[in-house]
Enzyme design. Structure first.
Site, mmCIF file in Angstrom:
data_model
loop_
_atom_site.group_PDB
_atom_site.id
_atom_site.type_symbol
_atom_site.label_atom_id
_atom_site.label_comp_id
_atom_site.label_asym_id
_atom_site.label_seq_id
_atom_site.Cartn_x
_atom_site.Cartn_y
_atom_site.Cartn_z
ATOM 1 N N THR A 145 -2.100 23.380 -32.889
ATOM 2 C CA THR A 145 -2.383 21.956 -31.807
ATOM 3 C C THR A 145 -2.831 20.640 -31.800
ATOM 4 O OG1 THR A 145 -2.319 24.214 -29.856
ATOM 5 C CG2 THR A 145 -2.606 21.282 -28.890
ATOM 6 N N SER A 203 8.790 15.974 -28.862
ATOM 7 C CA SER A 203 9.161 15.837 -30.455
ATOM 8 C C SER A 203 10.566 15.138 -30.441
ATOM 9 C CB SER A 203 9.276 16.506 -31.191
ATOM 10 O OG SER A 203 7.710 17.024 -31.459
ATOM 11 N N TYR A 253 2.539 29.448 -23.801
ATOM 12 C CA TYR A 253 3.170 29.252 -24.696
ATOM 13 C C TYR A 253 4.651 28.999 -24.830
ATOM 14 C CZ TYR A 253 -1.315 28.681 -26.816
ATOM 15 O OH TYR A 253 -2.765 28.813 -26.873
ATOM 16 N N LYS A 264 -0.149 19.104 -34.044
ATOM 17 C CA LYS A 264 0.978 18.001 -33.305
ATOM 18 C C LYS A 264 0.326 17.195 -32.626
ATOM 19 C CE LYS A 264 4.231 21.129 -31.837
ATOM 20 N NZ LYS A 264 4.888 21.706 -32.884
ATOM 21 N N GLU A 268 3.295 33.477 -22.766
ATOM 22 C CA GLU A 268 3.676 33.037 -21.377
ATOM 23 C C GLU A 268 3.465 31.335 -21.297
ATOM 24 O OE1 GLU A 268 5.962 33.690 -19.482
ATOM 25 O OE2 GLU A 268 5.772 32.290 -17.770
ATOM 26 N N HIS A 277 3.275 30.251 -5.145
ATOM 27 C CA HIS A 277 2.764 28.801 -5.168
ATOM 28 C C HIS A 277 3.042 29.203 -7.194
ATOM 29 C CE1 HIS A 277 1.768 24.544 -7.114
ATOM 30 N NE2 HIS A 277 1.177 25.276 -7.332
ATOM 31 N N HIS A 306 -9.579 36.430 -23.739
ATOM 32 C CA HIS A 306 -10.373 35.327 -23.229
ATOM 33 C C HIS A 306 -10.266 35.265 -21.608
ATOM 34 C CE1 HIS A 306 -6.852 31.672 -24.877
ATOM 35 N NE2 HIS A 306 -6.321 32.880 -23.545
ATOM 36 N N HIS A 307 -9.431 35.284 -21.133
ATOM 37 C CA HIS A 307 -8.847 35.685 -19.775
ATOM 38 C C HIS A 307 -9.801 36.719 -18.890
ATOM 39 C CE1 HIS A 307 -5.329 33.164 -19.628
ATOM 40 N NE2 HIS A 307 -5.292 33.189 -21.011
ATOM 41 N N ARG A 334 -12.456 29.507 -6.855
ATOM 42 C CA ARG A 334 -10.562 29.215 -6.918
ATOM 43 C C ARG A 334 -9.916 30.202 -5.382
ATOM 44 N NH1 ARG A 334 -7.713 31.390 -12.520
ATOM 45 N NH2 ARG A 334 -5.454 31.406 -11.081
ATOM 46 N N ASP A 381 29.359 25.921 -26.952
ATOM 47 C CA ASP A 381 29.227 26.015 -26.613
ATOM 48 C C ASP A 381 28.085 27.137 -26.915
ATOM 49 O OD1 ASP A 381 28.809 27.378 -24.022
ATOM 50 O OD2 ASP A 381 30.751 26.623 -23.005
ATOM 51 N N SER A 440 16.853 38.179 -16.834
ATOM 52 C CA SER A 440 17.090 36.808 -17.213
ATOM 53 C C SER A 440 16.819 36.092 -18.055
ATOM 54 C CB SER A 440 17.055 36.127 -15.632
ATOM 55 O OG SER A 440 17.489 34.874 -15.818
ATOM 56 N N SER A 441 15.686 36.293 -18.621
ATOM 57 C CA SER A 441 14.299 35.102 -18.986
ATOM 58 C C SER A 441 15.627 36.076 -20.687
ATOM 59 C CB SER A 441 13.207 35.477 -18.868
ATOM 60 O OG SER A 441 12.804 34.933 -17.643
ATOM 61 N N TRP A 489 -1.268 35.483 -8.797
ATOM 62 C CA TRP A 489 -0.224 36.374 -9.503
ATOM 63 C C TRP A 489 0.326 36.464 -10.821
ATOM 64 C CZ3 TRP A 489 2.093 34.780 -14.346
ATOM 65 C CH2 TRP A 489 0.827 34.349 -15.671
ATOM 66 N N HIS A 509 -1.140 35.385 -22.109
ATOM 67 C CA HIS A 509 -1.387 34.494 -22.783
ATOM 68 C C HIS A 509 0.188 34.217 -23.164
ATOM 69 C CE1 HIS A 509 -3.454 31.200 -23.758
ATOM 70 N NE2 HIS A 509 -3.246 31.499 -24.847
#
Lengths: 42, 530
Positions: free
Chosen positions: B327, B267, B256, B330, B254, B76, B301-302, B449, B105, B168-169, B141, B252
């Site tokens: 943040t 925006s 963002y 924003k 990722e 998932h 921090h993870h 979890r 293009d 790809s990315s 994951w 991390h």
């Protein structure tokens, strides 16, 4: 700015510049990839 | 702009049949394919979420065995992150960036085609593991070794799929950077770029810097498993914790990568429906860049509970807290944009306003977790699950939905059904909160979890959460109906579509011709971003 306001054609110069940009960034990505693996070799 | 339009109409040849899509080098077609792919994967990943919520509806094992349950949580996440949010963001970028910067293009159209067509192959590989001996990947994951090394035949497929997704990315990111740097229309200076373009440039640099790190991590895991190395195997002198460091150095930023394009979409939408220019444009650009820069210094921090020196814990705690500053800038600017605006609440605006409020909840719980000693309580509980779903569902997914509603009249030439759009919004916003808000309570009460069964004390809120999940999930079918209905017909959209819309894309006809801006527009302050 690459266009001169006359036409939005992809000139050979612009195409080459795009390719150059892609190659440089691609090499940077490859360097990160190899660098992180090499950094963990011991 | 009518000059450019007339010229475009004259040259509006497009290929037909399957080759139009297979060999497409057109940014609009490729954008469409990305969006359709993301929508299909949204329902694949959503079906997995339904399995999870069905199993957790009440205590005890009901429908699936624990290994399959773990496969569902793992798959998932992989599907939703790499198959939905990222491709949907790239789809919007493909459609919008050339039109927003006045380019004909993307800079590298053939590479654009490859970037997309890698995705179906990567996900075929990944999803085929569901039918393999040993089952699909079930170690989360995050793919931590040594647990993930226990995966059966699926492991090399997982690793190859991750490599393909990374390639790809990276190709997509290169294309976006080359397009914005080399293909802007005359007068489109960097500080005239729409915020959506800015957030995508920053995201593209994040992708270039971090996807190779993930690829490196899984390559090392591959050699550990099949070629006798010991990068992460303690028995051979390696360090399993090192994998976590390398993974989160990717992981991390990722977050963002997923959320910055969402910031860009919001925006664009808020100024349009507030009929005011975006408050603090420059500070928005610098805040996005600051968030991206800081994201490289917070990864541990993870891993607070893994154990690290006190100085490390303090550094990562304060670094994490510091992200709240840009943040906050924003959030403040979005609110200031709406302040005293002539606001109307069409569906894109509803989703965008909900984004600001609900993403802030996810942001605040993130701050709570950034506090090291508190994190020892929250770690690996449902509080974390609640947090990141507020960020990624009411944050990223809501913004993507807002973006589709905002731009689909431009893409199709038809207005979507506003009544149904509002129904979709209210069903989504109510039941997404029924789904995820109780998970805060479950986590704070101690529910871990990634478990298929739980103590009876957690039964009530799990039942509420599952009901929310089912209704939220099924209400997304309404979105598919609205999109299909809009593609097939509806009230004719004007070129500007929305009264308060500003920017180059709104000067084009709705739908835009197959080739746009073959004559470059001249950009001035008046025609630049709102």
């Amino acid at each position: 700015m690459d266009q001169d306001g006359q036409a939005n054609k992809i000139t050979p110069e612009l195409a080459a510049k795009n390719r150059r940009t892609a190659i440089i960034i691609g090499l940077i990505a490859l360097a990160f990839y190899a660098g992180f693996i090499l950094m963990n070799l011991h | 702009m009518s000059y450019a339009t007339t010229h475009d109409d004259h040259h509006d040849h497009k290929p037909t049949g399957i080759t139009r899509w297979l060999f497409s080098t057109n940014h609009k077609d490729i954008g469409t394919m990305y969006l359709i792919f993301a929508l299909i994967m949204f329902f694949v990943g959503g079906a997995m979420a339904m399995v999870i919520r069905a199993e957790l509806f009440q205590p005890g094992l009901q429908f699936v065995d624990p290994l399959f349950f773990n496969s569902m949580t793992t798959m998932h996440a992989l599907v939703m992150i790499f198959g939905v949010v990222m491709p949907a963001g790239v789809g919007l970028a493909n459609w919008q960036i050339p039109m927003m910067v006045g380019a004909p293009d993307m800079a590298l159209p053939r590479m654009n085609n490859m970037s997309f067509w890698i995705l179906p192959f990567a996900f075929t590989l990944l999803l085929s593991t569901l039918f393999m001996k040993g089952g699909a990947p079930a170690g989360g994951w995050t793919m931590y070794p040594p647990l993930t090394l226990q995966t059966g035949d699926a492991l090399p497929f997982l690793i190859f799929a991750v490599h393909l997704l990374g390639i790809s990315s990276i190709m997509g990111a290169i294309n976006i950077i080359a397009t914005v740097f080399n293909m802007r229309a005359p007068g489109m200076t960097f500080m005239r770029l729409p915020l959506f373009v800015w957030t995508w440039i920053i995201t593209a640099f994040l992708l270039i810097a971090t996807m190779p790190v993930l690829a490196g991590a899984v390559t090392m895991m591959l050699t550990d498993k099949f070629f006798g190395t010991s990068f992460f195997g303690a028995a051979g002198g390696g360090d399993p914790v090192m994998f976590q460091h390398v993974f989160w150095f990717f992981g991390h930023p990722e977050v963002y990568i997923l959320i910055l394009p969402a910031f860009g979409i919001v925006s664009q939408i808020l100024p349009t429906f507030a009929r005011k220019p975006l408050f603090g444009y420059e500070s928005m650009v610098y805040a996005a860049a600051a968030i991206a820069f800081l994201s490289f210094f917070v990864w541990a921090h993870h891993m607070f509970t893994v154990g690290m020196p006190l100085a490390g814990e303090l550094f990562f705690m304060y670094a994490t807290m510091s992200i709240a500053v840009p943040t906050g800038v924003k959030i403040f600017n979005w609110m200031a944009t709406m302040w005293k605006g002539s606001m109307t609440f069409e569906t894109p605006m509803l989703f965008a306003v909900a984004f600001v409020m609900l993403f802030s909840i996810g942001g605040f719980t993130g701050l709570m977790m950034g506090i090291t000693p508190a994190d020892f309580q929250y770690h690996d509980t449902y509080f974390i699950v609640a947090h990141f779903h507020y960020v990624l569902v009411t944050g990223a997914v809501f913004a993507l939905m807002a973006g589709v509603y905002f731009w689909i009249p431009k893409w199709t030439g038809h207005m979507y059904d506003e009544t149904l759009g509002k129904c979709h919004f209210w069903l989504s916003v109510i039941f997404v909160n029924v789904l995820f808000f109780p998970q805060h309570f479950l986590g704070l009460a101690g529910m871990p979890r990634r478990i298929p069964d739980y103590n009876v004390q957690f039964a009530d809120w799990n039942m509420v959460s599952s009901v929310g999940g089912f209704v939220y999930g099924f209400s997304q079918l309404l979105f598919v109906y609205i999109v299909i209905k809009c593609i097939r017909g509806g009230a004719k959209a004007t070129d500007q579509v929305w009264e308060g819309a500003h920017g180059l894309e709104w000067t084009l006809p709705s739908p835009p011709p197959f080739h746009t801006f073959t004559i470059p527009p001249q950009v001035t302050d008046a025609t630049a971003h709102s």
